[in-house]
Design a protein around this motif. Sequence first.
Motif, PDB file in Angstrom:
ATOM      1  N   PRO A 206       0.795  -1.227   0.000  1.00 59.61           N
ATOM      2  CA  PRO A 206       0.000   0.000   0.000  1.00 59.61           C
ATOM      3  C   PRO A 206       0.829   1.280   0.000  1.00 59.61           C
ATOM      4  O   PRO A 206       0.268   2.378  -0.081  1.00 59.61           O
ATOM      5  CB  PRO A 206      -0.813  -0.127   1.295  1.00 59.61           C
ATOM      6  CG  PRO A 206       0.059  -0.956   2.190  1.00 59.61           C
ATOM      7  CD  PRO A 206       0.751  -1.932   1.287  1.00 59.61           C
ATOM      8  N   ALA A 207       2.158   1.155   0.099  1.00 55.12           N
ATOM      9  CA  ALA A 207       3.020   2.345   0.127  1.00 55.12           C
ATOM     10  C   ALA A 207       3.017   3.036  -1.238  1.00 55.12           C
ATOM     11  O   ALA A 207       2.745   2.409  -2.257  1.00 55.12           O
ATOM     12  CB  ALA A 207       4.447   1.952   0.515  1.00 55.12           C
ATOM     13  N   PRO A 208       3.336   4.318  -1.285  1.00 58.21           N
ATOM     14  CA  PRO A 208       3.377   5.030  -2.567  1.00 58.21           C
ATOM     15  C   PRO A 208       4.362   4.379  -3.534  1.00 58.21           C
ATOM     16  O   PRO A 208       5.393   3.845  -3.124  1.00 58.21           O
ATOM     17  CB  PRO A 208       3.839   6.442  -2.175  1.00 58.21           C
ATOM     18  CG  PRO A 208       3.482   6.582  -0.738  1.00 58.21           C
ATOM     19  CD  PRO A 208       3.631   5.213  -0.145  1.00 58.21           C
ATOM     20  N   TRP A 209       4.022   4.447  -4.824  1.00 56.90           N
ATOM     21  CA  TRP A 209       4.904   3.868  -5.832  1.00 56.90           C
ATOM     22  C   TRP A 209       6.199   4.663  -5.924  1.00 56.90           C
ATOM     23  O   TRP A 209       6.218   5.889  -5.865  1.00 56.90           O
ATOM     24  CB  TRP A 209       4.226   3.849  -7.197  1.00 56.90           C
ATOM     25  CG  TRP A 209       5.209   3.526  -8.278  1.00 56.90           C
ATOM     26  CD1 TRP A 209       5.846   4.400  -9.107  1.00 56.90           C
ATOM     27  CD2 TRP A 209       5.739   2.241  -8.579  1.00 56.90           C
ATOM     28  NE1 TRP A 209       6.722   3.730  -9.929  1.00 56.90           N
ATOM     29  CE2 TRP A 209       6.682   2.395  -9.619  1.00 56.90           C
ATOM     30  CE3 TRP A 209       5.505   0.958  -8.077  1.00 56.90           C
ATOM     31  CZ2 TRP A 209       7.372   1.338 -10.175  1.00 56.90           C
ATOM     32  CZ3 TRP A 209       6.194  -0.101  -8.627  1.00 56.90           C
ATOM     33  CH2 TRP A 209       7.116   0.086  -9.660  1.00 56.90           C
ATOM     34  N   ARG A 210       7.287   3.938  -6.080  1.00 59.66           N
ATOM     35  CA  ARG A 210       8.596   4.535  -6.379  1.00 59.66           C
ATOM     36  C   ARG A 210       9.446   3.463  -7.035  1.00 59.66           C
ATOM     37  O   ARG A 210       9.238   2.269  -6.767  1.00 59.66           O
ATOM     38  CB  ARG A 210       9.271   5.069  -5.118  1.00 59.66           C
ATOM     39  CG  ARG A 210       9.440   4.049  -4.001  1.00 59.66           C
ATOM     40  CD  ARG A 210      10.158   4.665  -2.806  1.00 59.66           C
ATOM     41  NE  ARG A 210       9.312   5.642  -2.137  1.00 59.66           N
ATOM     42  CZ  ARG A 210       9.765   6.504  -1.231  1.00 59.66           C
ATOM     43  NH1 ARG A 210      11.038   6.510  -0.915  1.00 59.66           N
ATOM     44  NH2 ARG A 210       8.950   7.349  -0.658  1.00 59.66           N
ATOM     45  N   PRO A 211      10.381   3.832  -7.895  1.00 56.42           N
ATOM     46  CA  PRO A 211      11.219   2.826  -8.551  1.00 56.42           C
ATOM     47  C   PRO A 211      12.067   2.071  -7.528  1.00 56.42           C
ATOM     48  O   PRO A 211      12.368   2.590  -6.445  1.00 56.42           O
ATOM     49  CB  PRO A 211      12.097   3.656  -9.498  1.00 56.42           C
ATOM     50  CG  PRO A 211      11.408   4.971  -9.635  1.00 56.42           C
ATOM     51  CD  PRO A 211      10.683   5.191  -8.345  1.00 56.42           C
ATOM     52  N   TYR A 212      12.448   0.855  -7.918  1.00 55.22           N
ATOM     53  CA  TYR A 212      13.313   0.065  -7.041  1.00 55.22           C
ATOM     54  C   TYR A 212      14.618   0.808  -6.771  1.00 55.22           C
ATOM     55  O   TYR A 212      15.203   1.438  -7.665  1.00 55.22           O
ATOM     56  CB  TYR A 212      13.647  -1.288  -7.669  1.00 55.22           C
ATOM     57  CG  TYR A 212      14.696  -2.045  -6.875  1.00 55.22           C
ATOM     58  CD1 TYR A 212      14.342  -2.735  -5.724  1.00 55.22           C
ATOM     59  CD2 TYR A 212      16.042  -2.013  -7.252  1.00 55.22           C
ATOM     60  CE1 TYR A 212      15.300  -3.404  -4.972  1.00 55.22           C
ATOM     61  CE2 TYR A 212      17.004  -2.674  -6.503  1.00 55.22           C
ATOM     62  CZ  TYR A 212      16.631  -3.368  -5.365  1.00 55.22           C
ATOM     63  OH  TYR A 212      17.571  -4.010  -4.617  1.00 55.22           O
TER      64      TYR A 212
END
Length: 215
Positions: free
Chosen positions: A11-17
């Motif tokens: 559920p955390a905000p999307w961000r690149p690996y």
Amino acid sequence: QDLDWDLWLGPAPWRPYNKGYHPFTWRNFYDFSGGGLTDWGAHHFDLAQWALGMDDTGPVEIIPPDGKEHPLLTYKYANGVLMYHVLHAKPGMPEMLGMVTVIGTKGRVGLWYGGLTKTDPPWLAREVIGPGEIHLHRCPPGGHERGDFLHAVRTRQKPGADIEIGHRSVSVCHLGGIAYRLGRPLKWDPVKEEFPGDAEANRMRSRSMREPWRL
């Protein structure tokens, strides 16, 4: 080994690996965790809550450091007991005897996962606990994460720290984190588990979830 990054984010905000997040240091970022306060704090505040007899409740006021009357994050309980979060020792502070130091009328006791670390005066460690007094929970072989948990599964007995105790312990961590971030004293109702009349603080009890995650 494969990693489903989208599933890991949950559920955390999307961000690149980024290897700065995974596999260990994710706990340093508010999108994923509450920093060291909810990491080590979950262990240490658990010991403190147990020592205070507060396993099923929590503080009624949380005061962040103000550089004046309150040099440390301070928790106040309904019975008047004070608990402090010591990030760094301040001049004039009593010596810490363990990761948790309990200060009472007869002296001080240091606690760590294995039990007592040190007492002041030393004779406190030799005090005999009576049969009607509270005794430490003794984990079966394998420690709490294996022995105690598996014993509870097999016997249906409660482990040393069941889910309600764990919830209360980590709640203390989050309360401190909210006080740190808002930078002002907070009142807390441990029965309703809310900040009375404080909409700003109450909004911080939860966070928005990335789709399709929901509760």
